[in-house]
Scaffold this active site. Structure first.
Site, PDB file in Angstrom:
ATOM      1  N   SER A 107       0.690  -1.170  -0.003  1.00 58.72           N
ATOM      2  CA  SER A 107       0.015  -0.034  -0.017  1.00 58.72           C
ATOM      3  C   SER A 107       1.043   1.260  -0.200  1.00 58.72           C
ATOM      4  O   SER A 107       0.474   2.166  -0.353  1.00 58.72           O
ATOM      5  CB  SER A 107      -0.903  -0.124   1.400  1.00 58.72           C
ATOM      6  OG  SER A 107      -0.223  -0.125   2.376  1.00 58.72           O
ATOM      7  N   ASP A 331      -2.980   5.583  12.045  1.00 63.16           N
ATOM      8  CA  ASP A 331      -2.092   5.200  10.828  1.00 63.16           C
ATOM      9  C   ASP A 331      -0.775   6.080  11.012  1.00 63.16           C
ATOM     10  O   ASP A 331      -0.994   7.102  10.681  1.00 63.16           O
ATOM     11  CB  ASP A 331      -3.032   5.364   9.797  1.00 63.16           C
ATOM     12  CG  ASP A 331      -2.104   4.804   8.384  1.00 63.16           C
ATOM     13  OD1 ASP A 331      -0.753   4.488   8.607  1.00 63.16           O
ATOM     14  OD2 ASP A 331      -2.549   4.688   7.216  1.00 63.16           O
ATOM     15  N   HIS A 334       1.267   5.006   6.697  1.00 60.86           N
ATOM     16  CA  HIS A 334       0.995   5.783   5.240  1.00 60.86           C
ATOM     17  C   HIS A 334       1.203   7.103   5.386  1.00 60.86           C
ATOM     18  O   HIS A 334       1.668   7.665   6.428  1.00 60.86           O
ATOM     19  CB  HIS A 334      -0.400   5.304   4.762  1.00 60.86           C
ATOM     20  CG  HIS A 334      -0.559   3.943   4.428  1.00 60.86           C
ATOM     21  ND1 HIS A 334      -1.340   2.964   5.700  1.00 60.86           N
ATOM     22  CD2 HIS A 334      -0.217   2.960   3.761  1.00 60.86           C
ATOM     23  CE1 HIS A 334      -1.254   1.794   5.284  1.00 60.86           C
ATOM     24  NE2 HIS A 334      -0.758   1.757   4.084  1.00 60.86           N
TER      25      HIS A 334
END
Ligand SMILES: *[C@@H]1O[C@H](CO)[C@@H](O)[C@H](O)[C@H]1NC(C)=O
Ligand SMILES: *[C@@H]1O[C@H](CO)[C@@H](O)[C@H](O)[C@H]1NC(C)=O
Ligand SMILES: *[C@@H]1O[C@H](CO)[C@@H](O)[C@H](O)[C@H]1NC(C)=O
Length: 355
Positions: A107, A331, A334
Site C-alpha cells: 500500500s 495510522d 502511510h
C-alpha cells in the site's frame, strides 16, 4: 554504470562540493546528492488539491477526513548543494509519452502511485482519463499522452502459492508476475512492511527457500533472500535498455514516540512539524541497509529512490487519526496526500529524465 558505481560517484561528488561550496558557493545540479538536505516551509505548495484529485482514496484524504492543520502539505525538500526542481508536468509527460509505468508493491506503493496520478491531474486538470481495476491491477490511462499508469498490488514480490490448503511463501520464485511486469517500460518496485506481519495479518503458513520448508524464519533473512531473487531475475532476464527499473526505498513509520523524546503511546498523533535532523533518535533503518546492499550487487542499472532518511524527518506526514474513518485507530505508516510521496515522485521524475 551499476548502482554501486553511481553511489560511490555521488559520495565523491558531494565531498568535492561540500569543500568547494564553502569557498565559492557553488550550486551545480550535476554534482549533487538530491537525497541530503532539509525540509523548508513553502507556501506555494501543495501541488494539487485533495478535493479535486479524482484518484485519491479516502484513506489518504486526511484534510477531507477532518485533519485541521495544513502545514504538512507545505514543506518542500531542499537538498544542501542544489535545488530539487519544482514538479513540471509537461517535462514529465514528454519523458513518459507513449509509455507504460507500473508501481509494484504494497500500500505504500499505492500511496506513491496515487500521488503521481494527482500530480499529473494537478498539472493537466482537463486531461481526459480512464480508470480500471482488474483483480490486483489498477490502471489509469491518460489518452492525450498515450500514458498508462498502473499499480499492481504485490506485497512480497516473490510468489505465494497455495498447496494442499497451505499458503507457501516462496522466497526464490517470482514466476507469477513476471509477464505482467515486462509489459511495462518503467517499473517501480517496493516491498518491506508485510515482512514483519505475524498472526492473522500474515498471509502465508509456510516459508520455502529452495527445497527447505519452514514454519517461520528470521524475517530480515527472508526479506534479503526475496530481494536477491528479484535482482537475480533483473540481471539474468531484463533488458534494462527497454525497461527502466526503480526501487522505492524503505518508507519509515513513526509508531514509537520515545524515539523523539515523547511518551511511546502518543505515536505520531498531534505532530504538526517535521523534525530537525538532530531531533530524531530512530537511528539507521535496517531493511533499508539490506536493500542498499542487495541493489549494490546488481550489474544492471537499477535506481534506488533513497527516500528513507528524508521521510524519517516527516513525523507530521502520516494520517494518524485522520486516515480510513471506517477503521478505528491510528495510522503512522502511510502518508497523507498531498504530502511526502509527492516529493518521492519529484525525485523519480528527476532521475527518469536523466536516464
Ligand atoms: C476528500 O474528502 C472531502 C470531504 O469528505 C470530499 O469532499 C472530497 O471529495 C474528498 N476527495 C476525494 C478525492 O475523494
Ligand atoms: C501508444 O503507446 C503504445 C505503447 O504503450 C504503442 O504501442 C502505441 O503505438 C501508442 N499509440 C499511439 C497512438 O501513439
Ligand atoms: C521504542 O523506542 C525505544 C527507544 O529507542 C525502545 O527502547 C523501545 O523498546 C521501543 N519500543 C518498542 C515497542 O519498540
Amino acid at each position: 554504470m551499476g548502482y554501486r558505481a553511481v553511489a560511490v560517484f555521488t559520495i565523491l561528488a558531494v565531498t568535492f562540493l561540500s569543500v568547494s561550496a564553502k569557498h565559492a558557493h557553488v550550486k551545480s545540479n550535476k554534482l549533487c546528492n538530491l537525497y541530503e538536505g532539509e525540509w523548508v516551509f513553502d507556501n506555494s505548495y501543495p501541488l494539487y488539491d485533495s478535493n479535486k484529485c479524482p484518484f485519491l482514496i479516502q484513506q489518504f484524504n486526511c484534510s477531507g477526513n477532518g485533519r485541521p492543520d495544513r502545514g504538512y502539505q507545505k514543506y518542500r525538500w531542499q537538498p544542501h548543494n542544489c535545488n530539487l526542481p519544482r514538479w513540471n508536468g509537461e517535462e514529465f509527460m514528454r519523458r513518459v509519452r507513449g509509455k507504460r509505468m507500473m508501481f509494484v508493491g504494497d500500500s505504500i506503493s499505492m500511496n506513491q502511485w496515487q500521488s503521481l496520478a494527482c500530480m499529473i491531474h494537478g498539472a493537466f486538470p482537463r486531461a481526459a482519463h480512464t480508470t480500471r481495476r482488474l483483480g490486483l491491477l489498477s490502471t489509469i490511462v491518460f489518452p492525450q499522452f498515450n500514458f498508462t499508469l498502473m499499480y499492481s498490488r504485490n506485497a512480497f514480490l516473490v510468489d505465494i502459492t497455495k498447496e494442499k490448503s497451505r499458503r507457501v511463501l516462496k522466497l526464490n520464485k517470482i514466476g507469477g508476475s513476471v509477464k505482467q511486469w515486462l509489459s511495462s517500460d518503467i517499473l517501480i518496485f517496493d516491498t518491506w512492511h508485510w515482512w514483519l506481519h505475524t498472526g492473522r495479518k500474515q498471509p502465508w503458513d509456510l516459508v520455502q527457500y529452495g527445497k527447505v520448508r519452514l514454519k517461520d524464519m528470521d524475517r530480515m533473512v527472508a526479506y534479503e533472500k526475496a530481494l536477491r531473487t528479484l535482482t537475480r531475475w533483473i540481471d539474468q532476464s531484463v533488458n534494462t535498455k527497454r525497461v527502466k527499473i526503480f526501487f522505492q526505498g524503505v518508507s519509515p513509520d513513526h509508531w514509537n514516540a520515545t524515539q523523539w523524546g515523547k511518551p511511546e503511546l502518543q505515536r505520531c498523533s498531534g505532530e504538526r512539524q517535521p523534525f530537525r535532523p538532530e531531533m530524531y533518535g530512530g537511528g539507521r533503518n535496517l531493511p533499508e541497509s539490506i536493500l542498499e546492499n542487495v541493489l549494490g550487487a546488481v550489474r544492471k542499472p537499477v535506481h534506488l529512490l533513497k527516500i528513507t532518511a528524508l521521510s524519517q524527518l516527516r513525523v507530521d506526514g502520516h494520517p494518524s487519526i485522520y486516515g480510513n474513518p471506517r477503521k478505528i485507530g491510528m495510522d503512522c505508516t502511510h502518508w497523507c496526500l498531498p504530502g511526502i510521496p509527492d516529493v518521492w515522485n519529484q525525485l523519480l521524475k528527476e532521475t527518469l529524465i536523466r536516464s
